[in-house]
Write an enzyme that holds these catalytic residues in place. Structure first.
Site, mmCIF file in Angstrom:
data_model
loop_
_atom_site.group_PDB
_atom_site.id
_atom_site.type_symbol
_atom_site.label_atom_id
_atom_site.label_comp_id
_atom_site.label_asym_id
_atom_site.label_seq_id
_atom_site.Cartn_x
_atom_site.Cartn_y
_atom_site.Cartn_z
ATOM 1 N N ASP A 42 -13.174 13.536 47.998
ATOM 2 C CA ASP A 42 -12.523 14.778 47.187
ATOM 3 C C ASP A 42 -11.879 15.756 47.966
ATOM 4 O O ASP A 42 -12.110 16.992 47.762
ATOM 5 C CB ASP A 42 -13.691 15.324 46.501
ATOM 6 C CG ASP A 42 -14.576 14.197 45.708
ATOM 7 O OD1 ASP A 42 -14.097 13.268 45.363
ATOM 8 O OD2 ASP A 42 -15.946 14.701 45.407
ATOM 9 N N GLU A 203 -11.180 12.706 35.407
ATOM 10 C CA GLU A 203 -11.786 13.898 36.275
ATOM 11 C C GLU A 203 -10.929 14.311 37.276
ATOM 12 O O GLU A 203 -9.582 13.630 37.633
ATOM 13 C CB GLU A 203 -13.040 13.485 36.840
ATOM 14 C CG GLU A 203 -13.019 12.387 37.783
ATOM 15 C CD GLU A 203 -14.530 12.279 38.399
ATOM 16 O OE1 GLU A 203 -15.587 12.676 37.968
ATOM 17 O OE2 GLU A 203 -14.722 11.527 39.371
#
Length: 335
Positions: A42, A203
Site C-alpha cells: 500500500d 478500495e
C-alpha cells in the site's frame, strides 16, 4: 531462518541510509521490477524539499517503514514513522495500514488507517505530522471510526486538495466516500457531510487530475492471499471532481463500473493499491504499487514501478495491462 535473514536485511538498510545520501546522486537509466523486494504494501510517495522521494507503507515492517530515493528506482531504508512508544493506539491491537503522505501548511501530514482483520466497525482513520519526511511523526490520534461516521470498513485514506479546500477520500468495499477537512487537514470540518462517490467493488481510491478529466484510480479483488490474490488497479473518470465517475463503456463507478489498468501476468499477481502518480522531468507519469512475485510470494507485497501512459482518448494504461518484468527505461530526473 528467513525471519532472521529479513531482520538482518532490515538492520543493514537502516545502517546504510545516511551513508548513501551523497552516494545516490546519479539517477538510474534502467530498472527491473521489483524495485524493492521486501514487503512494502500500500505505498504512498512524496517528493520532499531535499529533492528525495519518500515512500511509506503498511506496517509489514512495524511502525510504518520509510524509504528514500532520488529516482524511484534505487531505494534506501531510512526510518519508521513511529516507534513502539509513539505509535497510534486508538485501536490498541490493530495494525497501521495504508498510510497517505502529504505536505500541508509546512508540515508532513500522514493519514493512516488502524484495523484488525474483520474489524469493520471499529477500524478508523487517524493523522500524524512531522517537520521532516523522515520523522519523527507526532500522532494526533483518531479522526473517526467506522461506527462514528457511518461508513463500514473506514480504511484507505487519501488526501485531495481542490479549489483551496482540503478533502479526505476513503473506503473499502463498502463504498468510497469523501468529506471536507479543516484548513490544517487534521480533523473533519465542523458540519461537513460525507458524499459517496463510488460503489462497493473498490478500495484504495485516489483521485488524479489529467487534462480535462479527474481520474479515480482504485483497487478491486483480494489483496493478501499470496499467489491466489486477485487484486487489480482500475480506473474511471469524470469532468467533475466528485463525479459521476464512469468507465470506458459509460458505466458509473457508483454502480461498480471500472476499466482495467494493471492486472496479473506470469510474474506478478495481486497487483494494486497504487501511490500518488509522479511526473518525471521528461513529462512521463509513474506509479508505485505492490504485488506478489509468483516465484517468491514469501517476500510479501513487494514494491513495483511502472509508467502510466495515456491513450488517444485520454485513458491511462500500463503496457500489457500488467507489471513489467523485463528491463525498462527508468524515470528521468535531472538530479
Amino acid at each position: 531462518m528467513k525471519k532472521y535473514v529479513n531482520l538482518f536485511v532490515f538492520i543493514f538498510m537502516v545502517g546504510t541510509c545516511f551513508s548513501q545520501n551523497k552516494a545516490q546522486t546519479k539517477s538510474a537509466v534502467s530498472y527491473k521490477n521489483p524495485v524493492v523486494d521486501i514487503a512494502m504494501p500500500d505505498p504512498t510517495v512524496i517528493k520532499a524539499a531535499d529533492g528525495y522521494f519518500y515512500v511509506y507503507a503498511t506496517e509489514s515492517t512495524r511502525n510504518v517503514p520509510i524509504m528514500k530515493s532520488k529516482d524511484l528506482v534505487q531505494w534506501t531504508f531510512c526510518n519508521t514513522a513511529f516507534t513502539n512508544k509513539t505509535r497510534p493506539r486508538f485501536e490498541p491491537k490493530a495494525g497501521i495500514w495504508a498510510p497517505d503522505i502529504n505536505y500541508i501548511n509546512n508540515k508532513y501530514v500522514l493519514y493512516y488507517a488502524m484495523s484488525v482483520w474483520g474489524g469493520e466497525q471499529t477500524c478508523g482513520i487517524g493523522v500524524a505530522t512531522a517537520d521532516s519526511p523522515q520523522g519523527p511523526f507526532t500522532d494526533h490520534g483518531k479522526m473517526f471510526r467506522s461506527n462514528e461516521i457511518g461508513v463500514q470498513n473506514s480504511i484507505d485514506p487519501s488526501f485531495l486538495q481542490y479549489e483551496g479546500r482540503n478533502y479526505l477520500v476513503w473506503g473499502s468495499f463498502r463504498g468510497i466516500y469523501v468529506i471536507e477537512l479543516t484548513e490544517d487537514g487534521l480533523s473533519l470540518k465542523p458540519g461537513a457531510e460525507k458524499k459517496r462517490i463510488a460503489g462497493t467493488a473498490f478500495e484504495a481510491a485516489y483521485i488524479h487530475k489529467h487534462g480535462d478529466y479527474y481520474y479515480m484510480f482504485a483497487s478491486i479483488g483480494s489483496c493478501c492471499e499470496g499467489i491466489r490474490s486477485t487484486y487489480k488497479v482500475v480506473v474511471g473518470r469524470s469532468k467533475k471532481v466528485w463525479g459521476p465517475y464512469k468507465d470506458k463503456s459509460g458505466k458509473p463507478m457508483l454502480k461498480n463500473g471500472y476499466s482495467l489498468v494493471i492486472g496479473a501476468n506470469n510474474h506478478f499477481v495481486g497487483n494494486g493499491h497504487g501511490s500518488q502518480i509522479i511526473r518525471d522531468d521528461a513529462g512521463q507519469d509513474w506509479l508505485l504499487y505492490h504485488g506478489f512475485s509468483r516465484s517468491a510470494p514469501e517476500n510479501g507485497r513487494i514494491l513495483l514501478l511502472d509508467q502510466i501512459k495515456w491513450d488517444k482518448e485520454g485513458w491511462p494504461y500500463v503496457e500489457g495491462e500488467a507489471p513489467s518484468y523485463e528491463t525498462q527505461k527508468a524515470p528521468v530526473f535531472n538530479n
